[in-house]
Design an enzyme around this catalytic site. Structure first.
Site, mmCIF file in Angstrom:
data_model
loop_
_atom_site.group_PDB
_atom_site.id
_atom_site.type_symbol
_atom_site.label_atom_id
_atom_site.label_comp_id
_atom_site.label_asym_id
_atom_site.label_seq_id
_atom_site.Cartn_x
_atom_site.Cartn_y
_atom_site.Cartn_z
ATOM 1 C CB SER A 9 -0.892 0.012 1.240
ATOM 2 O OG SER A 9 -1.632 1.214 1.286
ATOM 3 C CG ASN A 57 6.691 7.443 3.419
ATOM 4 O OD1 ASN A 57 5.609 7.961 3.708
ATOM 5 N ND2 ASN A 57 6.960 6.169 3.689
ATOM 6 C CB ALA A 58 6.531 12.324 6.412
ATOM 7 C CB ILE A 59 2.844 10.504 1.796
ATOM 8 C CG1 ILE A 59 4.064 9.822 1.140
ATOM 9 C CG2 ILE A 59 1.881 11.025 0.738
ATOM 10 C CD1 ILE A 59 4.946 10.716 0.322
ATOM 11 N N GLY A 60 1.699 11.618 4.567
ATOM 12 C CA GLY A 60 0.554 12.136 5.325
ATOM 13 C C GLY A 60 -0.784 11.658 4.791
ATOM 14 C CB CYS A 118 -0.096 5.723 8.903
ATOM 15 S SG CYS A 118 0.703 7.065 8.018
ATOM 16 C CG ASN A 181 2.987 0.802 7.976
ATOM 17 O OD1 ASN A 181 3.712 1.488 7.264
ATOM 18 N ND2 ASN A 181 1.690 1.021 8.083
ATOM 19 N N GLY A 206 12.449 0.115 2.604
ATOM 20 C CA GLY A 206 13.562 -0.260 1.732
ATOM 21 C C GLY A 206 14.429 -1.341 2.352
ATOM 22 N N GLY A 237 11.328 -4.143 2.447
ATOM 23 C CA GLY A 237 12.601 -4.141 1.721
ATOM 24 C C GLY A 237 12.785 -5.258 0.723
#
Lengths: 308, 323
Positions: A9, A57-60, A118, A181, A206, A237
């Protein structure tokens, strides 16, 4: 699922974003990015930063929201001809339940993957996934809200004992578990003495996390999943067939490729080819023979020293 | 001109040449078989691995045998950096030597690990890339003049655009801004100097070859017009002295420069196309990391994020919100 390979996801969009690059129909299932009740813009940039052998990442949870998803994306998912799992996120149990109830009515959706882990949302988010009581509460609420769907609970690795939250999810009605996650992490701009990400912290993914993820999959398999006959979707990863095999042998039934898709959207197909080769070389009639087949020889005997 | 309607893909590329062209910039030429039609403003995601780097571990290859399952995704293993790096195309032309192949031109500046690896590429090396990605610059209408404003590593897409303008028989002026003379990633035309007052001349070969004049500005005054690129742009626009509808401005470079260029050209009522840069993981519209803010009246607070990789990188200067 005709094979164990899925998209993780948040790394493959809503549907056919990779359509120009790879035939997604070759995969075993498709997992969408997180869908929330209302549209979310997500965090301010910078949202990603590469770290050694990984990325933060911190897409939010940027997404179009439930209604636009059902109206615009679900018709595309129908074209896919694959089992579709929709990742569901939120900031309160009621949000999750509203999304789950609506998706329970959407026939093309085979299952829900519950994102209770998340690390990039200030309200709620990860807190649901790190407390056994909350994991049980939200899992049983979604179970009731979406009785017709396969319920996959995605576990946070940001816990002391992932077997405890896994057991809480299974006891509350999860049909499957997905793990892991991303790991909550931070990178620092040393010149300006501030975080590299505008959100401050982010989630690490990763190859850097793979050995920890393999361990956690094995722990959940041996402590919880095997005795309850609960399948695990393993991730963290995975880039190659060798990586995928580690997860299968540790106890995963299915596999998600995430960060590697950003570099090579065809990676899952290459991994499938590699798994087929492995079966031939090891005279396996089916790949499932390796699931959970990890052996522990006598200390000091039968171990191979090599570069993993 | 949306590239999402065009084919994109993962391609193997062969290095034709990789020459240092100024203090920190390299000109990398790749030959790619069956590369789809590309347009100025589009970009590629390069895998930044140095095939000549020693293995990270002495026994790295010990476990590799001919049918090892790891081999199929060997390109993803071990060598850092993990992610690809995005580069604007400075050109895409049919390869005269190799039928069915396209020559891609990329100008890159060594700024970190990925570009340091690229700098080590030599003729004959193999790399791979995703592309062509993003939209492209809308070309001017017949009779309009183009003003191409590039700063530093924002100059390469202007070279490709100049080629397209030449093919479309559209005239224009390129305004190139650099911090200092030896960071200009361009070639001087024989016997023509940059005008220190900002008068357009055929001084840069990459532009002159396609009938485009050029003005150079340097922050330290070591070449061309002393000062920021906007100083030179103002003189060029004054010099052209054309009605607003007859000039289209294209810009790529540091964000503060593009903002200043956009504000100056919009104050004169000129259409402005801005080629944005963001760090990104995928370049294919999935990771959602390369966002920029644009006006959106349908949104509660009047704006929304758009993706530089698939909604851009070229945006109408009127919709962008500068942070």
């Amino acid at each position: 699922m005709k094979n164990p390979l899925t998209t993780a996801s948040g790394t493959s969009g809503y549907a056919f974003e990779y359509g120009d690059f790879v035939d997604l129909r070759l995969l075993g299932a498709f997992v969408t990015k997180s869908i929330t009740l209302h549209p979310r813009k997500g965090n301010a940039p910078p949202r990603i930063i590469e770290t050694r052998a990984g990325m933060l990442n911190a897409i939010g949870l940027a997404n179009v929201g439930l209604e636009a998803f059902v109206a615009e994306k679900v018709p595309q998912l129908r074209e896919m001809g694959l089992p579709v799992f929709v990742n569901v996120a939120g900031t309160a149990i009621d949000d999750y339940c509203q999304v789950a109830r609506r998706l329970n009515e959407v026939d093309v959706v085979r299952g829900l993957e519950l994102n209770i882990s998340c690390p990039n949302v200030k309200e709620g988010g990860i807190s649901f996934g790190t407390d056994c009581g909350q994991v049980a509460g939200i899992t049983s609420a979604i179970r009731a809200a979406a009785p017709d769907k396969v319920l996959v609970v995605k576990l946070s690795p940001n816990v002391t004992d992932i077997a405890a939250t896994a057991a809480a999810a299974v006891d509350a009605g999860a049909d499957a578990l997905s793990l892991v996650n991303t790991f909550t992490a931070m990178a620092v701009d040393v010149d300006r003495r501030r975080p590299m990400l505008s959100n401050g912290n982010g989630g690490l993914s990763g190859p850097a996390i793979r050995p920890i993820a393999v361990y956690m999959v094995h722990r959940v398999y041996s402590q919880v999943a095997r005795k309850h006959n609960i399948p695990i979707m393993g991730m963290g990863g995975i880039q190659t067939a060798r990586d995928a095999l580690e997860f299968l042998i540790a106890g995963a039934t299915a596999l998600s490729v995430g960060t590697a898709l950003f570099v090579d959207p065809t990676a899952p197909v290459k991994i499938l080819d590699g798994l087929a080769d492995y079966c031939r070389r090891h005279n396996l009639s089916a790949l499932r023979e390796v699931i959970g087949s990890l052996q522990f020889p006598e200390p000091g005997k039968g171990y191979k020293s090599t570069y993993a | 001109m949306s590239a999402t309607t065009h084919p994109r893909g993962l391609f193997d590329a062969q290095v034709i040449s990789n020459r240092q062209i100024c203090r920190e910039h390299f000109r990398l030429v790749l030959s790619v078989k069956d590369f789809p039609a590309a347009a100025p403003g589009q970009f590629v995601q390069l895998g930044c691995r140095d095939p000549h780097a020693p293995p990270d571990e002495p026994d790295e290859h010990e476990w590799i045998d001919a049918d090892d399952p790891g081999l199929r995704t060997r390109s993803l293993v071990a060598p850092t950096p993990l992610l690809r790096r995005p580069f604007s195309l400075a050109g895409a032309e049919p390869d005269p030597q190799r039928p069915g192949c396209t020559l891609l031109e990329i100008i890159h500046r060594v700024v970190g690990l990925g570009t340091a690896r690229l700098a080590g590429l030599r003729e004959g090396d193999a790399i791979d890339l995703l592309g062509p990605l993003g939209n492209g610059f809308p070309l001017p209408r017949a009779g309009q003049r183009a003003v191409l404003v590039g700063g530093g590593v924002g100059i390469p897409p202007m070279i490709y655009l100049a080629r397209a303008l030449g093919a479309a028989d559209v005239g224009g002026v390129a305004v190139c801004g650099v911090t200092t003379a030896d960071l200009l990633p361009l070639t001087w035309a024989d016997g023509v100097a940059a005008d220190p007052q900002g008068l357009p001349t055929r001084c840069i070969r990459e532009f002159a070859d396609f009938g485009i004049d050029a003005v150079v500005a340097s922050d330290d005054g070591s070449v061309g017009v002393p000062g920021r690129v906007t100083v030179a742009l103002q003189r060029v626009l004054d010099h052209l002295a054309l009605p607003a509808g007859d000039v289209v401005v294209y810009t790529c470079g540091p964000e503060r420069m593009m903002r200043a260029v956009t504000e100056m050209s919009q104050a004169r009522g000129l259409t402005t196309w801005v080629c944005m840069e963001r760090s990104m993981a995928c370049g294919m519209g999935t990771c959602q990391s390369c966002v920029c803010r644009v006006n959106d009246k349908s949104s509660d607070d009047g704006w929304r994020y758009r993706l530089v990789c698939t909604d851009g990188p070229v945006f109408d200067g009127r919709v962008l919100i500068w942070d």
